[in-house]
Scaffold this active site. Structure first.
Site, PDB file in Angstrom:
ATOM      1  N   ASP A 107       7.621 -13.653  10.383  1.00 21.82           N
ATOM      2  CA  ASP A 107       7.157 -13.643  11.770  1.00 21.82           C
ATOM      3  C   ASP A 107       7.939 -14.648  12.615  1.00 21.82           C
ATOM      4  O   ASP A 107       7.866 -14.618  13.841  1.00 21.82           O
ATOM      5  CB  ASP A 107       5.668 -14.012  11.842  1.00 21.82           C
ATOM      6  CG  ASP A 107       4.766 -13.002  11.159  1.00 21.82           C
ATOM      7  OD1 ASP A 107       5.171 -11.837  11.006  1.00 21.82           O
ATOM      8  OD2 ASP A 107       3.637 -13.387  10.767  1.00 21.82           O
ATOM      9  N   HIS A 118       9.801  -9.749  11.397  1.00 18.25           N
ATOM     10  CA  HIS A 118       8.645  -8.912  11.062  1.00 18.25           C
ATOM     11  C   HIS A 118       7.861  -8.550  12.314  1.00 18.25           C
ATOM     12  O   HIS A 118       7.258  -9.412  12.955  1.00 18.25           O
ATOM     13  CB  HIS A 118       7.758  -9.699  10.089  1.00 18.25           C
ATOM     14  CG  HIS A 118       6.554  -8.985   9.621  1.00 18.25           C
ATOM     15  ND1 HIS A 118       5.271  -9.426   9.868  1.00 18.25           N
ATOM     16  CD2 HIS A 118       6.423  -7.844   8.896  1.00 18.25           C
ATOM     17  CE1 HIS A 118       4.399  -8.611   9.319  1.00 18.25           C
ATOM     18  NE2 HIS A 118       5.069  -7.640   8.722  1.00 18.25           N
ATOM     19  N   ARG A 119       7.934  -7.279  12.679  1.00 17.53           N
ATOM     20  CA  ARG A 119       7.331  -6.798  13.939  1.00 17.53           C
ATOM     21  C   ARG A 119       7.942  -7.538  15.131  1.00 17.53           C
ATOM     22  O   ARG A 119       7.274  -7.773  16.142  1.00 17.53           O
ATOM     23  CB  ARG A 119       5.810  -6.940  13.932  1.00 17.53           C
ATOM     24  CG  ARG A 119       5.124  -6.355  12.704  1.00 17.53           C
ATOM     25  CD  ARG A 119       3.614  -6.534  12.752  1.00 17.53           C
ATOM     26  NE  ARG A 119       3.038  -6.447  11.406  1.00 17.53           N
ATOM     27  CZ  ARG A 119       1.784  -6.714  11.095  1.00 17.53           C
ATOM     28  NH1 ARG A 119       0.931  -7.077  12.039  1.00 17.53           N
ATOM     29  NH2 ARG A 119       1.349  -6.624   9.859  1.00 17.53           N
ATOM     30  N   GLU A 162      12.217  -5.562  11.680  1.00 21.32           N
ATOM     31  CA  GLU A 162      11.272  -4.697  10.968  1.00 21.32           C
ATOM     32  C   GLU A 162      10.159  -4.302  11.921  1.00 21.32           C
ATOM     33  O   GLU A 162       9.659  -5.139  12.668  1.00 21.32           O
ATOM     34  CB  GLU A 162      10.687  -5.440   9.759  1.00 21.32           C
ATOM     35  CG  GLU A 162       9.780  -4.617   8.869  1.00 21.32           C
ATOM     36  CD  GLU A 162       8.307  -4.611   9.269  1.00 21.32           C
ATOM     37  OE1 GLU A 162       7.521  -3.874   8.651  1.00 21.32           O
ATOM     38  OE2 GLU A 162       7.932  -5.341  10.223  1.00 21.32           O
ATOM     39  N   HIS A 202       1.453  -1.258  14.429  1.00 19.15           N
ATOM     40  CA  HIS A 202       1.129  -1.496  13.026  1.00 19.15           C
ATOM     41  C   HIS A 202      -0.110  -0.744  12.572  1.00 19.15           C
ATOM     42  O   HIS A 202      -0.117  -0.102  11.517  1.00 19.15           O
ATOM     43  CB  HIS A 202       0.928  -2.991  12.769  1.00 19.15           C
ATOM     44  CG  HIS A 202       0.517  -3.296  11.363  1.00 19.15           C
ATOM     45  ND1 HIS A 202      -0.805  -3.355  10.963  1.00 19.15           N
ATOM     46  CD2 HIS A 202       1.260  -3.537  10.244  1.00 19.15           C
ATOM     47  CE1 HIS A 202      -0.858  -3.617   9.675  1.00 19.15           C
ATOM     48  NE2 HIS A 202       0.377  -3.738   9.210  1.00 19.15           N
ATOM     49  N   LYS A 207       4.081   4.121   8.510  1.00 20.96           N
ATOM     50  CA  LYS A 207       2.703   3.745   8.175  1.00 20.96           C
ATOM     51  C   LYS A 207       1.882   5.004   7.886  1.00 20.96           C
ATOM     52  O   LYS A 207       0.977   5.385   8.636  1.00 20.96           O
ATOM     53  CB  LYS A 207       2.077   2.948   9.319  1.00 20.96           C
ATOM     54  CG  LYS A 207       2.769   1.633   9.616  1.00 20.96           C
ATOM     55  CD  LYS A 207       2.637   0.647   8.477  1.00 20.96           C
ATOM     56  CE  LYS A 207       1.229   0.113   8.369  1.00 20.96           C
ATOM     57  NZ  LYS A 207       1.128  -0.961   7.343  1.00 20.96           N
ATOM     58  N   GLU A 226       9.280   0.941   9.039  1.00 24.42           N
ATOM     59  CA  GLU A 226       8.226   1.189   8.062  1.00 24.42           C
ATOM     60  C   GLU A 226       7.351   2.348   8.536  1.00 24.42           C
ATOM     61  O   GLU A 226       6.741   2.285   9.606  1.00 24.42           O
ATOM     62  CB  GLU A 226       7.352  -0.042   7.836  1.00 24.42           C
ATOM     63  CG  GLU A 226       6.260   0.221   6.811  1.00 24.42           C
ATOM     64  CD  GLU A 226       5.329  -0.945   6.576  1.00 24.42           C
ATOM     65  OE1 GLU A 226       4.206  -0.702   6.074  1.00 24.42           O
ATOM     66  OE2 GLU A 226       5.703  -2.086   6.893  1.00 24.42           O
ATOM     67  N   ASP A 248       6.829  -0.996  12.588  1.00 18.81           N
ATOM     68  CA  ASP A 248       6.013   0.073  12.008  1.00 18.81           C
ATOM     69  C   ASP A 248       5.911   1.260  12.956  1.00 18.81           C
ATOM     70  O   ASP A 248       5.907   1.086  14.181  1.00 18.81           O
ATOM     71  CB  ASP A 248       4.594  -0.449  11.751  1.00 18.81           C
ATOM     72  CG  ASP A 248       4.589  -1.829  11.116  1.00 18.81           C
ATOM     73  OD1 ASP A 248       4.776  -1.893   9.898  1.00 18.81           O
ATOM     74  OD2 ASP A 248       4.411  -2.826  11.846  1.00 18.81           O
TER      75      ASP A 248
END
Length: 238
Positions: free
Chosen positions: A225, A7-8, A34, A49, A108, A106, A36
């Site tokens: 994370d 995640h990120r 993943e 993000h 945003k 993703e 954003d």
């Protein structure tokens, strides 16, 4: 089979949505990444993000009001001596050619709707010839519909509110998968999705007990994370 998505990047240990976090995630052996994206004033796509640079950098301002050159002059706020910058989507996609990770982009665009972001991101992915390794996701459900019309890649609907039936959500949007906050998912809802052939990936699973719980339920993706931790738990289970 369950897969681990960073995640990120490895954002629990390194500055989120940076090349450092992405490269560290790759070293964990996790399945996917993943991150954003937002659109700049000059219609470039950057990996960050928030809608602004305020929280994560030494600058201030909304992404939509800054050019790529202006954004590239900023540094990520962190305790690391190495000065990380906000990467462009092109930079990340170019780096991604050196590995085999699945990439969850993703969009945003739920708080600020960036006109044409879907087409721009899909074109950049095509330019780098990475279509076979991409999952798109977004909280903007109109954007899900747009993506379904312009790409053959998997498109996931994101949601974080209780009371939503994920099967009906996926079916109403023609979405290929569901990405949900783990707090709004239940084992029964997941089983309903599985019975309808809808993959479920949950965010943000960071605690060992939670990761183990959902691995046991057979979810499709652990979005975390701490990809190294999640990968070890997954490997142990298998």
């Amino acid at each position: 089979m369950s897969h681990v998505f960073a995640h990120r990047g490895s954002s629990g240990t390194y500055p989120e949505n940076t090349m450092l976090a992405f490269k560290k995630a790759e070293k964990t052996g996790c399945y996917g990444l993943e991150f954003d994206v937002h659109m700049t004033k000059d219609r470039e796509v950057v990996v960050i993000h928030d809608e602004t640079v305020n929280r994560t950098t030494n600058g201030r301002g909304a992404i939509k009001d800054l050019t790529l050159d202006e954004i590239k002059k900023l540094y990520i706020k962190s305790g690391w001596l190495r000065k990380e910058k906000i990467p462009s989507l092109d930079e990340v996609l170019e780096w991604a050619k050196s590995n085999e990770m699945l990439i969850n982009i993703e969009l945003k665009n739920d708080k600020i709707f960036y006109e044409g972001l879907e087409e721009l991101v899909v074109q950049k992915v095509a330019n780098h010839q990475l279509q076979d390794r991409i999952i798109y996701s977004t909280f903007n459900h109109e954007s899900v519909k747009i993506l379904k019309k312009i790409t053959s890649c998997e498109v996931a609907a994101l949601y974080s509110r209780k009371g939503i039936n994920p099967v009906l959500l996926a079916q109403s949007l023609n979405a290929d998968a569901i990405h949900a906050n783990f707090r709004v998912m239940t084992p029964q809802l997941m089983r309903d999705c599985q019975q309808h052939g809808i993959p479920v990936r949950l965010y943000t699973l960071n605690k060992p007990a939670l990761i183990q719980k959902w691995l046991n339920e057979g979810l499709s993706g652990v979005i975390t994370d701490y990809p190294e931790l999640a990968q070890k738990l997954k490997d142990k289970k298998e």
